[in-house]
Design an enzyme around this catalytic site. Sequence first.
Site, PDB file in Angstrom:
ATOM      1  N   LYS A  47       0.840  -1.208   0.000  1.00  0.00           N
ATOM      2  CA  LYS A  47       0.000   0.000   0.000  1.00  0.00           C
ATOM      3  C   LYS A  47       0.869   1.250   0.000  1.00  0.00           C
ATOM      4  O   LYS A  47       0.586   2.221  -0.702  1.00  0.00           O
ATOM      5  CB  LYS A  47      -0.930  -0.006   1.219  1.00  0.00           C
ATOM      6  N   GLN A  91      -5.341  -1.753   9.764  1.00  0.00           N
ATOM      7  CA  GLN A  91      -4.906  -2.987   9.096  1.00  0.00           C
ATOM      8  C   GLN A  91      -5.350  -4.202   9.921  1.00  0.00           C
ATOM      9  O   GLN A  91      -4.987  -4.330  11.079  1.00  0.00           O
ATOM     10  CB  GLN A  91      -3.375  -2.971   8.930  1.00  0.00           C
ATOM     11  N   ASP A 114     -11.612   1.916   3.864  1.00  0.00           N
ATOM     12  CA  ASP A 114     -11.896   0.482   3.713  1.00  0.00           C
ATOM     13  C   ASP A 114     -13.412   0.231   3.680  1.00  0.00           C
ATOM     14  O   ASP A 114     -13.848  -0.883   3.396  1.00  0.00           O
ATOM     15  CB  ASP A 114     -11.282  -0.309   4.878  1.00  0.00           C
TER      16      ASP A 114
END
Length: 275
Positions: A47, A91, A114
Amino acid sequence: MLLDGKTLSDKIKEEIKLKTKNFLIKPTLAVIQIGNDEASNIYIKMKSKACENVGINFIHAKFEEESLEQEIVNKIIELNNDPYVNGILLQLPIPSKFNQYKLLNLINKDKDVDGLTDINMGMLFKDYNNLVPCTPNGIIRLLEEYNIDLKGKHAVVVGKSNLVGKPLAILLLQKGATVTICHSKTVDLGYFTKQADILISAVGKKDLITRDMVKDDAVVIDVGMNRVDGKLYGDVAFDDIKDIVSYITPVPGGVGPMTVSMLLYNVLKNYEKNL
Ligand code: NAP
């Protein structure tokens, strides 16, 4: 025919790069990591590199497993309040001693790149899409790129996780598909998959979907990522199926790259909202 997620993802990243070039202040993504999960380390590196390549700043807020939950709460609040931060991502997985539900839902809905907060999930459920989870969004984008019309089609989604299966089923419904969702308790999985015009497998089991489970000319999307002896496989027995389907995603090079570009897209989307 192959649904080439890698090429489309590169195209989307190029478009993002062209936009960020003209920004005096670059968009910023903050990734919060707790602990030292090996796969997470790899994903975060990916990322970070993707952000760097398209001109998005990357903040890596890393906490030890021994950290207090309050420290992470404080960091999320700080990032929520920072006008220069356009996306915040927790994460996953995080160590079980932390309250994942609470931490995720602390993220401001407009920075939740997300798309996993209750508020964004709820909005999606009500067809008012704010930030949509990256993998399902990437799959829809890939189908659109190849002009695969979903209206009236029977889409069968295998897997019902909050990350992939459930939001994907909602997006397919929004696009006019008739949707069946299968999972680990489904009896006779092949009975359902065999009826699919669009078959999506998001399970994490190599060779789960075999030739006898797929209808001729179906569109097959393989979300699975299974590492065996250092090699990456999907859920679908690709070589057995590729000659009977109309479209199929490879693994790697299908859904995976789309997930990354949709993350960058979500960061940019929130940045542009505040211009
Ligand atoms: P997950 O949370 O473990 O969910 C897996 C789902 O599969 C569950 O709903 C489970 O059913 C179902 N399932 C398990 N065994 C099954 C079986 N034999 N038949 C039918 N359904 C079965 O996983 P996830 O996070 O959704 O990820 C799924 C896969 O996609 C993994 O391989 C993951 O690595 C991959 N993935 C790839 C990307 C990408 O960018 N390419 C992104 C995210 C995930 P129950 O709910 O009943 O247990």
